[in-house]
Structures are given as structure tokens and as C-alpha cells.
Design an enzyme around this catalytic site. Structure first.
Site, PDB file in Angstrom:
ATOM      1  N   HIS A   6      87.620  54.116 -38.091  1.00 46.69           N
ATOM      2  CA  HIS A   6      86.487  55.036 -38.136  1.00 46.69           C
ATOM      3  C   HIS A   6      85.341  54.456 -38.972  1.00 46.69           C
ATOM      4  CE1 HIS A   6      84.533  58.912 -37.952  1.00 46.69           C
ATOM      5  NE2 HIS A   6      84.533  59.046 -39.256  1.00 46.69           N
ATOM      6  N   SER A  50      79.688  59.300 -38.333  1.00 50.17           N
ATOM      7  CA  SER A  50      80.641  60.400 -38.457  1.00 50.17           C
ATOM      8  C   SER A  50      79.908  61.742 -38.501  1.00 50.17           C
ATOM      9  CB  SER A  50      81.526  60.184 -39.691  1.00 50.17           C
ATOM     10  OG  SER A  50      82.648  61.035 -39.671  1.00 50.17           O
ATOM     11  N   GLU A  59      90.290  55.488 -32.531  1.00 54.01           N
ATOM     12  CA  GLU A  59      89.839  56.640 -33.321  1.00 54.01           C
ATOM     13  C   GLU A  59      90.206  57.968 -32.645  1.00 54.01           C
ATOM     14  OE1 GLU A  59      86.058  56.899 -35.274  1.00 54.01           O
ATOM     15  OE2 GLU A  59      85.478  54.957 -34.459  1.00 54.01           O
TER      16      GLU A  59
END
Length: 325
Positions: free
Chosen positions: A286, A164, A256
């Protein structure tokens, strides 16, 4: 394993994945939609993260964790099992939107990545917002990499990895190293990377993502790019020139909201001649590898990472033989 290819793993969707994504739909997504609307929410989340550092999370007996200190930040050394190659290392950047989480919250990733890579992992506790800026996080990442080289690790024996926001930091670090003409690591792995911080609306998977509200991702990007040029590749790596970067592995879920920017990173890197293994896992949330304690698909993803790293090592070895000839 072929490095430069797109892969859609065709494993059947587990009942655990079905149950967990339904739970996320009813809890995490509504909570983040409501809370991520005011700067105070970031402050509260960061303070909760500080409290989380005091919580002891049980680890398997074969995992050892030791604190590590650097000039501007700390971190921890993670050994997933005995007998690892201490001459090699993974430098890991945790996710959390640049305002939450820590190496401690991501141990379910780092110890398994250590096993997959057959080397210890240095999980960096880099500086985050709202107190610090993106540039501070990048400085810490570059300092940690320089520290590893200073301790005798050859660049090709270092792997960068992150999820991320940590995937964003991984890509920004690679671009910064290349721009500064510094030696590049041997490879990089990005899990659900957040790569585009320009003020764009995200339409793809807006309703399918069980975890991240597209509007809140856009709001957070505005926060971190205030006073910056969002089109700067160190701010939005997806806009960068990837020439000269090492082999990349990008892992994302098909539903996502960040999926398309992960795809764009893979496309731009390939256009620059970088081998990229892009894996898009069906209906995975995610950063699903962090859920390896409960998701079979997450555990399988680490097997894929191990295959990728072995393929990179074999590619390097064969190129060495060709050069020697």
C-alpha cells in the site's frame, strides 16, 4: 506515453521489496489488526501524530521546505530542487486513514513528486478525525485549491494528488469542483486510493496484502461514514459520475486490499470519457512510493508519474493547436 491505458510494469521484484513485505507481514499488519478495534485507538494514533510533527526528518540538501498557512489549516511548500516552474503547483493530500500522518510524514513522496512534476508541491495539513469529519477535510481541500487560484495559478497549471485517504480526498475534491461548476485542475494522481467507504467486505487480496487488514479498513469506513450516506459520491467516490474530470493516473499494488476499488475508479472514469493511466505494480504494498528511500520500484514509480504529466502537457498543447487551427 499513451495516457489512456492499463499498465503492469514488468520490473523484476527487488530483494528490498521481498524483505520489506515480509517485515510488514510480521509487524504492521498484526499491529493494526489488534489496535484498530476501538475508537480510543484513533485518538491515540492522532496524538502520536501530533508528537511526530516535532521530529525533524533529514532531507537532501537540494530540497527546501517552507510553512504555508490557510484559513482553516496549514501545510508546507516543498521544492524538490532549484529551478522549478513557480507558476505551476501540485496540491498534495497525504494519507493516513483520515486520522493520522501529516505533510511531514509524507515528504519522501512530496519532494520527489516536486521533481517529477517540475513544480513546487503544496502539501496540505487538512483537518482530520476523530475530532473533525470528512466534510471538514473536503472543505480544507477546496479552500486550498481556491487559494491557489486566487494567487494567480491557472487551473490547468494545478495538479491534484494524494495517497490512500488522500487519494479519496483527491477524487472527492474533483467531484465537488465539477458539481459546483468550478474550473478543473490540469490532472490528478491517486496512489492506492481508498475510494469505497460503503459497508462492503473486501475479499480480494484479503490474505495477500502485507499491510492492511481488510476487516480494519471496513471498521474505519464505518467510523467515518456514521450519520452519512455511504453511497454519496463525496463519501464513496468510486460511485460517482466522473464526467468532466481531467486526466487521471492511478497507481496501486497487485496485492492490496484496495486494489479493486482503484480499478473500479479507472473503469468508471473511462466510461465517462476521462483518460486514465492505471498502473498495477506487482506485489507492491500500500502506497509503496512513500518507501522510495529503500525500494527501487518506488523510485521508478516517480519516473512513471513524470512521464504521465509530460504526456498530459503534450496532449493539452496539441489540443490547443487544433483549437487555434
Amino acid at each position: 506515453m499513451q495516457i489512456d491505458r492499463d499498465v503492469v510494469p514488468d520490473y523484476p521484484l527487488s530483494w528490498q521489496a521481498r524483505a520489506l513485505t515480509s517485515l510488514m507481514w510480521g509487524t504492521l499488519k498484526p499491529a493494526s489488526t489488534v489496535l484498530m478495534r476501538h475508537p480510543l485507538a484513533l485518538v491515540c494514533a492522532a496524538r502520536l501524530g501530533e508528537l511526530g510533527r516535532l521530529v525533524t526528518v533529514p532531507q537532501p540538501e537540494h530540497v527546501t521546505i517552507e510553512p504555508a498557512e490557510f484559513s482553516a489549516c496549514g501545510g508546507e511548500w516543498v521544492h524538490g530542487r532549484p529551478g522549478l516552474d513557480e507558476g505551476k503547483v501540485v496540491l498534495y493530500f497525504h494519507g493516513g486513514g483520515y486520522f493520522s500522518c501529516s505533510p511531514r510524514t509524507h515528504r519522501s513522496i512530496t519532494w520527489r513528486l516536486s521533481v517529477a512534476a517540475r513544480r513546487p508541491v503544496l502539501a496540505l495539513d487538512y483537518r482530520q478525525g476523530p475530532v473533525h469529519k470528512l466534510a471538514d477535510s473536503l472543505t480544507d481541500a477546496l479552500d486550498a485549491y481556491d487559494c491557489l487560484l486566487g494567487r494567480g495559478h491557472a487551473p490547468e497549471n494545478v495538479i491534484l494528488a494524494g495517497d490512500s485517504a488522500g487519494g479519496h480526498l483527491t477524487l472527492a475534491t474533483l467531484l465537488a469542483l465539477r458539481d459546483r461548476k468550478l474550473p478543473m485542475p490540469g490532472a490528478a494522481i491517486c496512489l492506492s486510493p481508498w475510494a469505497d467507504l460503503t459497508d462492503i467486505p473486501r475479499h480480494a487480496n484479503r490474505w495477500q496484502d502485507p499491510m492492511l487488514p481488510a476487516g480494519r479498513v471496513r471498521w474505519l469506513a464505518r467510523r467515518w461514514t456514521s450519520g452519512l450516506d455511504p453511497s454519496d459520491p463525496l463519501v464513496s467516490p468510486v460511485l460517482g459520475d466522473f464526467t468532466g474530470l481531467p486526466p487521471l493516473m492511478i497507481v496501486t499494488g497487485s496485492t492490496e486490499v484496495l486494489r479493486d476499488e482503484a480499478r473500479r475508479v479507472a473503469e468508471r472514469a473511462r466510461q465517462a470519457g476521462v483518460p486514465v493511466r492505471y498502473e498495477e505494480w506487482n506485489r507492491m504494498p500500500h502506497v509503496f512510493p512513500i518507501l522510495a528511500d529503500v525500494l527501487p520500484e518506488a523510485r521508478l514509480a516517480f519516473r512513471h508519474m513524470a512521464y504521465f504529466l509530460r504526456a498530459v502537457a503534450a496532449r493539452r498543447a496539441s489540443r490547443g493547436d487544433i483549437a487555434a487551427a
